[in-house]
Design a protein around this motif. Structure first.
Motif, PDB file in Angstrom:
ATOM      1  N   GLN A 248       0.806  -1.216   0.000  1.00 49.53           N
ATOM      2  CA  GLN A 248       0.000   0.000   0.000  1.00 49.53           C
ATOM      3  C   GLN A 248       0.841   1.270   0.000  1.00 49.53           C
ATOM      4  N   ASN A 249       2.041   1.190   0.521  1.00 52.12           N
ATOM      5  CA  ASN A 249       2.942   2.352   0.503  1.00 52.12           C
ATOM      6  C   ASN A 249       4.320   1.990  -0.020  1.00 52.12           C
ATOM      7  N   GLN A 250       4.426   0.859  -0.702  1.00 52.73           N
ATOM      8  CA  GLN A 250       5.743   0.347  -1.081  1.00 52.73           C
ATOM      9  C   GLN A 250       6.428   1.237  -2.106  1.00 52.73           C
ATOM     10  N   ALA A 251       7.709   1.436  -1.888  1.00 49.66           N
ATOM     11  CA  ALA A 251       8.604   2.098  -2.835  1.00 49.66           C
ATOM     12  C   ALA A 251       9.855   1.236  -2.924  1.00 49.66           C
ATOM     13  N   LEU A 252      10.743   1.562  -3.831  1.00 53.78           N
ATOM     14  CA  LEU A 252      11.981   0.799  -3.948  1.00 53.78           C
ATOM     15  C   LEU A 252      13.004   1.281  -2.936  1.00 53.78           C
ATOM     16  N   ASP A 253      13.637   0.328  -2.255  1.00 51.03           N
ATOM     17  CA  ASP A 253      14.754   0.672  -1.380  1.00 51.03           C
ATOM     18  C   ASP A 253      16.022   0.710  -2.221  1.00 51.03           C
ATOM     19  N   ALA A 254      17.171   0.884  -1.580  1.00 50.87           N
ATOM     20  CA  ALA A 254      18.435   1.013  -2.319  1.00 50.87           C
ATOM     21  C   ALA A 254      18.723  -0.238  -3.148  1.00 50.87           C
ATOM     22  N   ALA A 255      18.454  -1.405  -2.574  1.00 50.98           N
ATOM     23  CA  ALA A 255      18.699  -2.651  -3.310  1.00 50.98           C
ATOM     24  C   ALA A 255      17.756  -2.756  -4.507  1.00 50.98           C
ATOM     25  N   GLY A 256      16.501  -2.348  -4.325  1.00 57.78           N
ATOM     26  CA  GLY A 256      15.544  -2.374  -5.419  1.00 57.78           C
ATOM     27  C   GLY A 256      15.927  -1.437  -6.548  1.00 57.78           C
ATOM     28  N   ARG A 257      16.410  -0.251  -6.186  1.00 58.04           N
ATOM     29  CA  ARG A 257      16.840   0.700  -7.218  1.00 58.04           C
ATOM     30  C   ARG A 257      18.053   0.171  -7.974  1.00 58.04           C
ATOM     31  N   LYS A 258      18.934  -0.524  -7.282  1.00 57.41           N
ATOM     32  CA  LYS A 258      20.112  -1.102  -7.942  1.00 57.41           C
ATOM     33  C   LYS A 258      19.687  -2.181  -8.942  1.00 57.41           C
ATOM     34  N   ARG A 259      18.738  -3.019  -8.539  1.00 57.08           N
ATOM     35  CA  ARG A 259      18.239  -4.059  -9.436  1.00 57.08           C
ATOM     36  C   ARG A 259      17.537  -3.454 -10.644  1.00 57.08           C
TER      37      ARG A 259
END
Length: 292
Positions: A248-259
């Protein structure tokens, strides 16, 4: 009966009822008999293995498709798919969310087939108020015909995130503040289809469908919707745990942005925000604000 005993009995009944609801939701998750309707293709769409497996087929006469029985307004939708193997040129396998009407909203995964030995093209798009033209395309880092892989759409009020095997491949942020329409008012159903599009699907229509390979088959399992039912409040979302409501409020963390950068640097083959021939007067406003 004392008030304390009555309270304990009510509490126990509440816990039992809650557990039964969770068990019912869990048992119906991935049950195609309970969760989808076949929209076209008749017997070309088959539900197998007690509702755990669904196949769509395409022959020279017709393809096939299905949609969810329920409508959702925001959620995370996951499904496992195994795409048409071999020479799939001319075929398109879709998995998407869509509302109805001319000014519909839509969030697309489309898998464009290719001749044997060449990769599928994963085509993504976002429509809001009937307008799309926000295409990004990718080649996958695996063969999507050999085994099942998970394709996910996360859709909340802040952004849309496309995932492949839980790896983010695309983010479309809510930028209404700069005049970019964002799908947030129209409930959507889950759709999927397998159909012939050899007038455009493979190398712009240069490679046609080889009907000697028919019937073409795509397979599905483990459809899961952690989502809010249309017309319901956030307190009556299908999600039952805090973990399931993270979308519901999910965003990308640093690992997600790297992927995400890894996918877009190595596997993106088209981005509308880089197509100057298409937008000679300047790119759409969201392109200037896109971080990824």
């Amino acid at each position: 009966m004392s008030s304390s005993k009555a309270f304990m009995m009510l509490l126990m009944l509440s816990v039992v009822s809650c557990n039964l609801l969770i068990m019912a939701a869990s048992s119906s998750a991935g049950d195609f008999y309970r969760n989808i309707d076949v929209t076209f293709g008749d017997q070309r769409a088959k539900i197998l293995d007690g509702g755990k497996l669904l196949t769509l087929n395409l022959d020279k006469t017709l393809g096939s498709g299905f949609r969810s029985k329920k409508e959702y307004l925001f959620g995370r939708i996951d499904i496992q798919m195994k795409l048409v193997p071999g020479n799939s040129a001319g075929t398109v396998t879709t998995y998407y969310l869509s509302s109805e009407g001319v000014t519909h909203d839509e969030i697309d995964f489309e898998f464009l087939g290719n001749s044997t030995g060449n990769p599928y093209t994963l085509h993504t798009n976002v429509f809001s108020q009937g307008k799309g033209e926000r295409e990004q395309q990718f080649h996958l880092w695996f063969d999507p015909t050999k085994s099942f892989h998970t394709y996910s759409i996360l859709w909340n009020t802040h952004r849309i995130i496309f995932f492949v095997d839980n790896i983010p491949i695309r983010v479309f942020d809510n930028l209404e503040s700069i005049g970019v329409p964002f799908p947030k008012k129209q409930p959507m159903r889950i759709y999927s289809s397998l159909w012939n599009a050899d007038d455009w699907a493979t190398q712009g229509g240069l490679v046609k469908t080889d009907w000697a390979q028919a019937p073409f088959t795509a397979s599905y399992r483990n459809l899961k919707a952690n989502a809010c039912l249309a017309g319901s409040s956030s307190s009556t979302c299908v999600s039952t745990t805090a973990e399931d409501k993270a979308w519901q409020n999910q965003a990308l963390d640093a690992a997600g942005r790297k992927r995400l950068r890894w996918v877009q640097n190595k596997f993106m083959v088209y981005n509308y925000c880089s197509d100057r021939k298409r937008f000679p007067q300047g790119f759409p406003p969201e392109c200037k604000r896109s971080r990824f």
